[in-house]
Design a protein around this motif. Structure first.
Motif, PDB file in Angstrom:
ATOM      1  N   HIS A   1       0.836  -1.206   0.000  1.00 12.82           N
ATOM      2  CA  HIS A   1       0.000   0.000   0.000  1.00 12.82           C
ATOM      3  C   HIS A   1       0.869   1.252   0.000  1.00 12.82           C
TER       4      HIS A   1
ATOM      5  N   GLN B   1      -4.824   8.639  -1.985  1.00 12.66           N
ATOM      6  CA  GLN B   1      -5.279   7.412  -1.319  1.00 12.66           C
ATOM      7  C   GLN B   1      -5.066   7.538   0.192  1.00 12.66           C
TER       8      GLN B   1
ATOM      9  N   ASN C   1       1.718   2.611  -4.955  1.00 11.28           N
ATOM     10  CA  ASN C   1       0.566   3.529  -5.016  1.00 11.28           C
ATOM     11  C   ASN C   1       0.760   4.638  -6.034  1.00 11.28           C
TER      12      ASN C   1
END
Length: 302
Positions: free
Chosen positions: A46, A106, A50
């Motif tokens: 993550h 995000q 990204n």
């Protein structure tokens, strides 16, 4: 608006780096590893996979190409550098640091996976970087690997990025003068960019003068990168940046833009691009990509 050939090249490099990182960050344990916890791998992915421009690994690859070095070795060293950069962002976003909820549009790692997993993901990305450089798959001599490990450790540690972050935190409760701001930014932001450029000379087996040239170029564009960042924090919106903006001013944090103003900063940026071009002038068209990179850094919109 159509993309320039430089933007296409940068995106192609980012895709290549992403593929390399995906290949490295899998769940299968490597030799001498006992297990790779799925939750930790997910948090690392993550924070690492990204998106982003992948500018630092691009600099490794283009500096290596400029000096005639091996592209695959540069790709792996660039991937290692991206792990260090991504670790710094994961930790920088934590509530005890800059306390950000968004990164590249995000949720940040601590929002998505919790603070403890974010800390461990950052720790793991940092150590993975040195694993990548030292691994047999990185086709360089032991001496080159040792030089890269030492240079990256110095750029990312006490006297480099981490030390710069400590100075940045202190700057929220003090009023650093211009010299202190320049030192802080050279450490927090500039050190990894300088490494990216110098790494190309190490990978290519360059001379002492090659390494010095690439260090100077890296230091110059590192200054430009941070100055452009400070301008964007002042002028860009959160949607374009993919993260909160205006935080420096809100916290009263000293920057060169806050000291001298937007017009001065724009003039200084142009001067830094000219300085980078002057360093590379003896190489003519061979340095075109590095010159375009300096201009891109100064003129980017996010």
């Amino acid at each position: 608006m159509s993309e320039t050939s430089f933007e296409i090249r940068l995106k192609s490099s980012a895709t290549e780096i992403e593929a390399c990182l995906i290949g490295i960050l899998h769940e299968q344990p490597q030799a001498d590893e006992i297990a790779r916890p799925a939750s930790l791998i997910a948090a690392m992915r993550h924070g690492l996979l990204n998106g982003g421009k992948r500018l630092r690994p691009f600099l490794v690859m283009e500096s290596t190409a400029f000096l005639g070095g091996d592209r695959q070795a540069a790709l792996r060293v660039g991937a290692a550098l991206e792990c260090v950069h991504s670790y710094s962002l994961v930790h920088d976003d934590l509530p005890a640091m800059d306390d950000d909820d968004l990164r590249r549009g995000q949720p940040t790692v601590h929002i998505a996976y919790g603070e403890a997993n974010a800390i461990l993901a950052g720790d793991s990305l940092l150590t993975l970087a040195f694993d990548i450089i030292a691994a047999p798959e990185t086709n360089l001599s032991d001496r080159q690997k040792t030089e890269l490990v030492l240079a990256l450790a110095r750029a990312s540690g006490i006297g480099g990025m981490a030390g710069g972050q400590a100075l940045d935190l202190a700057a929220e409760t003090s009023a650093p003068d211009e010299a202190a701001i320049v030192t802080l930014q050279a450490m927090k932001t500039g050190a990894l960019i300088r490494f990216a450029c110098e790494a190309g000379a190490i990978i290519a087996g360059g001379s002492t003068s090659d390494r010095q040239l690439m260090r100077q170029y890296g230091e110059t564009i590192g200054l430009a990168f941070q100055l452009a960042d400070d301008l964007l924090d002042l002028t860009a919106d959160a949607e374009t940046m993919g993260k909160a903006t205006g935080k420096d001013a809100a916290r009263g944090k000293g920057t060169l833009v806050s000291l001298h103003g937007q017009a001065w900063a724009e003039t200084r940026l142009a001067a830094l691009v000219a300085d980078a071009a002057a360093l590379l002038e003896p190489f003519g068209s061979r340095a075109d990509i590095l010159n375009q990179t300096a201009r891109f850094i100064a003129n980017r919109s996010h």
